[in-house]
Design an enzyme around this catalytic site. Structure first.
Site, PDB file in Angstrom:
ATOM      1  N   GLY A 124       0.839  -1.103  -0.034  1.00  0.00           N
ATOM      2  CA  GLY A 124      -0.182  -0.034  -0.014  1.00  0.00           C
ATOM      3  C   GLY A 124       0.796   1.343  -0.142  1.00  0.00           C
ATOM      4  O   GLY A 124       2.073   1.128   0.166  1.00  0.00           O
TER       5      GLY A 124
ATOM      6  N   GLY B 260       2.345   5.019   1.097  1.00  0.00           N
ATOM      7  CA  GLY B 260       2.384   5.971   2.059  1.00  0.00           C
ATOM      8  C   GLY B 260       3.288   5.612   3.294  1.00  0.00           C
ATOM      9  O   GLY B 260       4.039   4.572   3.114  1.00  0.00           O
TER      10      GLY B 260
ATOM     11  N   CYS C 199       5.740  -5.742   1.533  1.00  0.00           N
ATOM     12  CA  CYS C 199       5.681  -4.213   1.436  1.00  0.00           C
ATOM     13  C   CYS C 199       5.466  -3.381   2.610  1.00  0.00           C
ATOM     14  O   CYS C 199       5.836  -3.610   3.802  1.00  0.00           O
ATOM     15  CB  CYS C 199       5.217  -3.774   0.142  1.00  0.00           C
TER      16      CYS C 199
ATOM     17  N   GLN D  28       6.075  -3.889   7.012  1.00  0.00           N
ATOM     18  CA  GLN D  28       6.245  -2.625   7.663  1.00  0.00           C
ATOM     19  C   GLN D  28       5.525  -2.746   8.974  1.00  0.00           C
ATOM     20  O   GLN D  28       5.805  -2.576  10.249  1.00  0.00           O
ATOM     21  CB  GLN D  28       6.533  -1.408   6.918  1.00  0.00           C
TER      22      GLN D  28
ATOM     23  N   ASN E 172       9.518  -0.874  -4.784  1.00  0.00           N
ATOM     24  CA  ASN E 172       8.915   0.308  -4.810  1.00  0.00           C
ATOM     25  C   ASN E 172       8.834   0.649  -3.272  1.00  0.00           C
ATOM     26  O   ASN E 172       7.425   0.700  -2.786  1.00  0.00           O
ATOM     27  CB  ASN E 172       7.522   0.436  -5.776  1.00  0.00           C
TER      28      ASN E 172
ATOM     29  N   HIS F 295       8.651  -6.685  -4.134  1.00  0.00           N
ATOM     30  CA  HIS F 295       7.524  -7.006  -4.599  1.00  0.00           C
ATOM     31  C   HIS F 295       7.701  -8.323  -5.661  1.00  0.00           C
ATOM     32  O   HIS F 295       7.927  -8.322  -6.800  1.00  0.00           O
ATOM     33  CB  HIS F 295       6.958  -5.954  -5.786  1.00  0.00           C
TER      34      HIS F 295
ATOM     35  N   GLU G 275       5.638 -10.382  -6.695  1.00  0.00           N
ATOM     36  CA  GLU G 275       4.609 -10.510  -7.682  1.00  0.00           C
ATOM     37  C   GLU G 275       4.890  -9.558  -8.991  1.00  0.00           C
ATOM     38  O   GLU G 275       4.245  -9.965 -10.180  1.00  0.00           O
ATOM     39  CB  GLU G 275       3.187  -9.893  -7.152  1.00  0.00           C
TER      40      GLU G 275
END
Lengths: 241, 1068
Positions: free
Chosen positions: A100, A102, A128, A132, A170, A214, A216
């Site tokens: 997600g 932010g 991701c 966290q 990312n 990532h 995927e």
């Protein structure tokens, strides 16, 4: 501190004004703008029986596809005010926390669920942002990287087999190496070879296994895909007698 | 994994001579690998037969042998240098084949030698057609559907299962002669029958043609821990049907979706694992059907290849260097990226620019059609870097040295539409220009796409170039502003193109551009798209906002490289330019290299302090000079390309190091040169300039036949010829030279049976020193680049040598030569004539340097910096106690129908050197290294022209003495009979059976001596030489070469070939 890069607006003063006026990434719950408002169910692999909840913070559709290949059923539940009610009646063997946008440090209310799942020995897997959030719930620190990782060519090493995988990444935030090293319950499983950022970790006692990059792909290289999702499946299936 | 400690001494096998398909890229990869291994602490020994390479510079490895790459020689090196392991993956197919031979002969086993970077099993899978197909089947990948077939019936049966078009390739015919593409079954039947007939072993390969499919290449690296990275993807502009070496290519791939790209990436990783390349680089080619996305694996090279050199330069990721490090046990995550210095090489480079490679051809020299096929025919290539395809594409054309300054070729409007469409359908080097012309005539993208099968993305970019060109031509110079000018530059337009469109001189546009402050910005090639700080100063130009290259305040010199390899300007000049950079660097001077040829060492990012990967084109060079403000520019080391810029650079106030522009001009301008020779009382062949056939005839009659005729203007292909009578002269002028007032021809006395002597020398502006005097084996009239030459001279009498020395010194003094000079002399009946002077480094500089053990370029650079010969204590370059023979190597087998007879037009693509205490052995080695098979016994066929009928007699006599059996056609047979030399009569073509061609094809003939019989018997001659080429039988076309060959055969019968000591490095 805010910063900006421009190839268009070349007047430094003008651009500085624009940068200063923009909200801080840590002031906005960005994920809320990208999640659905209802539970969705995805049928998965009929040859296995494990069902999971996927907590949606802005999940990439390819993650759903990859989970479908490994699990029997996926309940995609948005992390909103109805979250608790939505999962109350679901039958599941594990919980996945999605990626997600932010700053993970401003997400409210997720810690208690993560702790609850862990206490009930429900396996947790994540990618991701979700990775966290899990770290934070267990007292690990999330830091903002000096140079965020973006792109399709980041080498990460998997300690389990010593191999290097090229991955899509990312993320601007990461679990801090220091907090991970200081915590006896956790071990790093994947590391970024550019700057040694934590790219994956697991709990030493509990069935928790999560990944920063990532696997995927879409876009990006797919080579870590099989390894990560297989690990995810094993994490969930092991608890499943 | 730790570095291997169990091996200490590694032999690196080089690629041998430059031939089409295997060029300077392997000098780049070879020298990189050698340097890397040496740095890791290994004792590195090099074998390569090619003296023109940087790799064979004695300073590069611990020990260097310039010897033929054969089992026997390698075994001797293994013994002498106690070799533990061999690295065969950086020397192209030559090195890989050598490794296979060593394995086959049991030599690897005998000495317990390990092959690094590859194993025999992988080579067999990758190179064996059936094995590869099966391996691909096993991992679920498709390869082209094809079968090797020996009967007509089987061909039909197989073809029935294939989709059309079907391609037929006969085995063992030259360049695939007799094959073709069939669209229907009827066509297939005809071609299959013809192919089976033409193949000497009645064998054809029948394959579903993938013509028109998109073509991609992936460069893959794998380490011992099974880590795999893709260094880059390359996409071909020309779809399948054109050899990838002959295709325009771009990197990274431009027209794949992420999903398609990742699929090919996954396949590449699966393939390198399946084939089992344990460490190092491989190149994998794919065909993708644009209609449905179907993917076929075309082939895999289990070694460093031509495209890995390109990809290394395109990305800054040095594949060969890393491959060598992986081969000795390091893993990708243990090797640092030299560019960022902080990250490992276990990553995939990201490019924030695009590169375009365009091949360079020399079809005119071979007088064959310029169609591009699956047989590679290009002799070199250029690479350009830009921030978009259009910019890089036009820049690449500017780099090519074909007389264009962008995607712009004059005179295409004169062709009719039918011709134009044909030129779109049939790929030739001209196709991009014809695409542009088609747009200008209003053809649509879709139509062009239909004819060419080129991806619309590329065609759309060309359309944009056409549109911008229109915009420029419709604008006014006076209204030119910074914004529009910058946009033109970003579309790749050169100042001269813009000037032409606006009817202004290039200089006017340039000044205006500078006035508007539209200046190039230089960006770094940094492997990581600026994600990390880059420490290597490797730049390309574009017209974006921020310039990343800054001039440093220290003494600096620009060295201009030689641009693309082509015939006559090859790897020798890369050797010279690279040497110069290394020397200047050692002297503490900042060196800046400008070159655009990716197959070179000079464009390696650590050869110079700064590298500009840019065209050696006036505008681009001047832009860099404006930015860097160098203390001087060296242009005499890159061949003719940079030398041609001397006048313009001097006019622009640039300091040229070396011989002055006015003296360069005096050496190059025929009139001024002759004047000077007259003044110095040095003889040159009589001659004159003719503007008409009548004048030409008059001059020829005046100076006497034979004469050598050549057009005065340089436009490749018109060529030159030696003619013996008036009829021939007129014939040649009408057919080839098309003489008129704008295009005069030069007529020179041809000194028959003169021998040629080549001198390389150095000057300091006043006095000179001779570095080497070489004698050519072939006589004058054969281009010096196509002659074998011997150092030192072996047949020239001392008083002749004296005359040559005196003339050389006089010319050096008169031209105030600073640095290199090369002079060619003809020795005719005790007289010495000057044929040509080149006021620059010559093709033979590396040969002479390595023969004498003196780094001549080092001396030349010092002289250019102002040192005097008397101050440089250079070792004496006299007789060193050994002979070296340089032998040219040709790539004729790539050109079906080409005549292999040697002439005044250079056509060799490479060279090898043989070295020995004995002349005979040095010659034999040079032949062996060149792939010319000298038989120890057997049948020799002799057919010579009337001029040579007497000359050939001593050759024939010695052959008999040595036990060879002679065969001859009627004329030569009679001449031999009269002289009492026994030979067997063999019928000419059409005069009985078995005739000479059949005899050659049956393998009964072991050597051919065939001097051209002139125009009348040309077809017979040509067939003989073609058959020889096909059967790989040495066909000698001059008497002096035949004499030398007999000397060699004599030596070969009585002796074993042994290695001569390593190449010397005499320091001072």
């Amino acid at each position: 501190m805010k910063g900006g890069i421009t190839t268009e607006l070349l007047d430094p003063e003008e651009f500085l004004k624009q940068v200063k006026a923009s909200p801080s990434i840590s002031d906005v719950d960005l994920y809320k703008q990208v999640i659905s408002d209802k539970v969705e169910v995805f049928e998965g692999n009929p040859s296995v029986k494990e069902k999971i909840i996927a907590i949606d913070f802005g999940i990439k559709s390819n993650i759903i596809k990859d989970l479908q290949a490994k699990f029997n059923k996926i309940y995609l539940v948005p992390f909103d005010d109805n979250f608790e009610a939505n999962i109350a009646d679901l039958d599941y063997d594990g919980v996945f926390l999605s990626n997600g946008p932010g700053d993970p440090r401003i997400v409210k209310g997720i810690d208690k669920f993560i702790k609850q799942f862990a206490e009930n020995n429900i396996p947790l897997i994540a990618i991701c942002f979700g990775h966290q959030l899990i770290g934070q719930a267990f007292g690990l620190k999330t830091i903002k990287l000096p140079f965020g990782h973006h792109g399709g060519n980041h080498p990460v090493k998997y300690f389990d087999n010593g191999r290097v995988y090229i991955t899509a990444q990312n993320h601007n935030y990461a679990i801090s190496n220091e907090s991970l090293e200081a915590n006896e319950d956790w071990e790093m499983t994947w590391v970024n070879l550019y700057d040694h950022t934590v790219e994956g970790m697991k709990h030493k006692q509990l069935p928790i296994n999560c990944i920063q990059f990532h696997p995927e792909a879409s876009p990006g290289p797919r080579e870590a895909n099989e390894k990560v999702f297989e690990d995810f499946y094993k994490t969930v299936a092991k608890q499943d007698k | 994994m730790p570095l291997r400690q169990d091996i200490k001494r590694i032999l690196v096998i080089g690629a041998g001579p430059i031939v089409i398909g295997q060029a300077g890229e392997f000098d780049y990869s070879g020298s990189q690998a050698v340097k890397a291994l040496k740095k890791l602490g290994y004792y590195v020994v090099v074998i390569n037969s090619n003296p023109a390479t940087v790799m064979t510079d004695p300073e590069i490895a611990n020990k260097t042998y310039i010897e033929p790459i054969t089992n026997g020689i390698i075994e001797q090196i293994i013994q002498r240098d106690k070799i533990d392991a061999i690295l065969p993956t950086v020397g192209g197919q030559t090195a890989l084949n050598a490794a296979l031979d060593l394995e086959k002969e049991g030599i690897l086993k005998k000495y317990n030698i390990e092959l690094l970077g590859v194993n025999i099993k992988s080579i067999n899978i990758a190179e064996g057609r059936r094995e590869f197909k099966q391996a691909m089947d096993e991992i679920g990948l498709l390869s082209p559907e094809g079968e090797i077939i020996n009967t007509y019936e089987d061909a039909i049966a197989f073809a029935e299962h294939l989709d059309f078009p079907i391609i037929v390739r006969p085995s063992y015919t030259l360049g695939g002669t007799g094959g073709g593409v069939a669209e229907t079954m009827d066509e297939f039947k005809r071609i299959a029958r013809q192919g089976l007939d033409l193949s000497p072993i009645s064998e054809i390969l029948v394959e579903r043609s993938l013509i028109g499919w998109k073509e991609y290449e992936f460069e893959v690296m794998r380490d011992i821990a099974d880590n795999v990275v893709i260094v880059a993807s390359v996409e071909n502009f020309d779809p399948m049907g054109v050899h990838t070496g002959d295709s325009i290519t771009v990197a990274p791939a431009q027209t794949l979706t992420d999903d398609e790209y990742q699929t090919l990436r996954d396949y590449s990783i699966a393939i390198i694992r399946k084939v089992g390349v344990a460490t190092g680089g491989s190149n994998i080619q794919f065909g993708v059907n644009p209609a449905n996305g179907e993917v076929r694996v075309i082939e895999m090279n289990p070694r460093v290849s031509r495209s890995s050199a390109l990809v290394s330069k395109a990305t800054g990721y040095p594949i060969a260097k890393i491959a060598a490090q992986l081969a000795v046990g390091l893993t990708l995550d243990e090797i640092d990226n030299e560019i960022t210095q902080t990250t490992p090489v276990s990553f995939e480079p990201s490019l924030d620019y695009i590169i375009v490679k365009i091949p360079r051809w020399d079809f005119e020299k071979f007088k064959v059609p310029s169609n591009l096929t699956t047989q590679m025919k290009s002799v070199g290539e250029v690479m350009s870097i830009g921030s978009n395809f259009r910019e890089a594409f036009q820049k690449a054309f500017r780099s090519l040295e074909i007389g264009v300054d962008g995607l712009d070729y004059k005179g295409l409007d004169k062709f009719d539409d039918e011709y134009l469409i044909n030129k779109l359908i049939v790929p030739t080097p001209m196709r991009p220009f014809f695409i542009k012309e088609a747009y200008k005539r209003g053809m649509s993208l879709d139509e062009i796409q239909k004819h060419t099968n080129i991806d619309p993305w590329f065609l759309d970019n060309i359309l944009e170039i056409v549109e911008v060109e229109k915009e420029i031509s419709e604008s006014k110079f006076e209204e030119l502003d910074a914004e529009s000018l910058k946009s033109y530059k970003l579309h790749g337009f050169s100042d001269s193109q813009i000037g032409r469109l606006l009817n202004k001189d290039t200089e006017v546009i340039r000044s205006k551009r500078k006035e508007l402050k539209v200046l190039p910005t230089y960006k770094k090639v940094d492997t990581c798209a600026a994600e990390f700080e880059a420490h290597t100063p490797y730049y390309y130009s574009t017209y974006m906002n921020e310039n990343e290259s800054f001039s440093v305040d220290r003494k600096k010199i620009i060295v201009l490289g030689g641009g693309p390899f082509r015939i006559g300007q090859g790897i020798e000049f890369d050797y010279c330019a690279s040497q110069a950079s290394m020397i200047l660097k050692d002297m503490g001077i900042e060196t800046i290299m400008i070159n655009c040829n990716p197959e070179t060492v000079s464009t390696d990012y650590d050869t110079s302090d700064k590298l500009y990967f840019e065209p050696v084109f006036l505008e681009d060079v001047m832009n860099i000079i404006d930015l860097e403000k160098p203390d001087g520019v060296i242009l005499q080391l890159g061949g003719q390309t940079p030398l041609k810029l001397s006048k313009a650079l001097e006019d622009a106030g640039v300091k040229i190091l070396g011989t002055s522009q006015s003296n360069i001009d005096r050496a190059e301008d025929r009139g001024r040169f002759m004047e000077m020779l007259d003044e110095l009382q040095i003889a040159y062949p009589a001659g004159g300039t003719a503007n008409s056939i009548e004048e030409a005839t008059k001059i020829a009659l005046n100076i006497g036949f034979p004469v050598i005729v050549r057009p005065s203007y340089v436009l490749g292909g018109r060529g030159m010829a030696v003619v013996y009578d008036e009829v021939d002269l007129q014939h040649f002028i009408i057919e080839a030279a098309k003489v008129n007032e704008d295009h005069p021809v030069l007529i020179d006395k041809f000194l028959e049976h003169a021998y040629e002597v080549d001198v390389d020398a150095l000057g300091d502006g006043k006095s000179g020193v001779i570095a080497g005097i070489m004698q050519h084996i072939e006589e004058a009239g054969i281009h010096s680049g196509d002659s074998s030459s011997v150092l030192p001279t072996y047949l020239v009498e001392p008083h002749i040598i004296d005359k040559i020395r005196f003339a050389t010194y006089k010319i050096i003094e008169k031209l105030e030569i600073i640095g290199f000079i090369n002079i060619q002399f003809a020795v005719y009946r005790d007289n010495v004539f000057v044929i040509e002077v080149n006021p620059r480094a010559s093709r033979t500089v590396p040969f002479v340097s390595k023969s004498n053990g003196i780094a001549l370029t080092k001396v030349a650079v010092k002289l250019m910096l102002g040192e005097k010969i008397s101050d440089i204590k250079m070792p004496n370059p006299g007789f060193m106690g050994h002979y070296t023979v340089k032998c040219p190597v040709f790539s004729f087998s790539k050109f079906p129908g080409v005549d292999t007879v040697l002439g005044p037009e250079m056509r060799s693509t490479g060279e090898v050197m043989g070295i020995s205490e004995f002349f005979g052995e040095a010659y034999v080695k040079s032949q062996l290294a060149a792939g010319n098979h000298l038989p120890k016994s057997g049948n020799v066929f002799i057919s010579v022209n009337d001029f040579d009928k007497q000359e050939v007699l001593p050759v024939a006599r010695r052959l008999i003495e040595l036990g060879y059996e002679l065969w001859a056609t009627l004329g030569t047979h009679s001449a031999l009979q009269v002289a009492g030399i026994k030979s067997n009569l063999i019928p000419k073509i059409g005069a009985g059976s078995p005739n000479v061609i059949e005899k050659i094809q049956s393998g009964d003939i072991n050597l051919i001596i065939n001097t051209p019989l002139g125009r009348k018997a040309y077809q017979d001659d040509l067939s003989i030489r073609e058959a020889a080429l096909q059967k790989k039988i040495l066909c000698i076309t001059t008497i002096p070469a035949a004499k030398a060959a007999v000397d060699g055969m004599d030596w070969l019968q009585k002796n074993q070939i042994t290695i001569f000591g390593p190449i010397l490095n005499r320091t001072w």
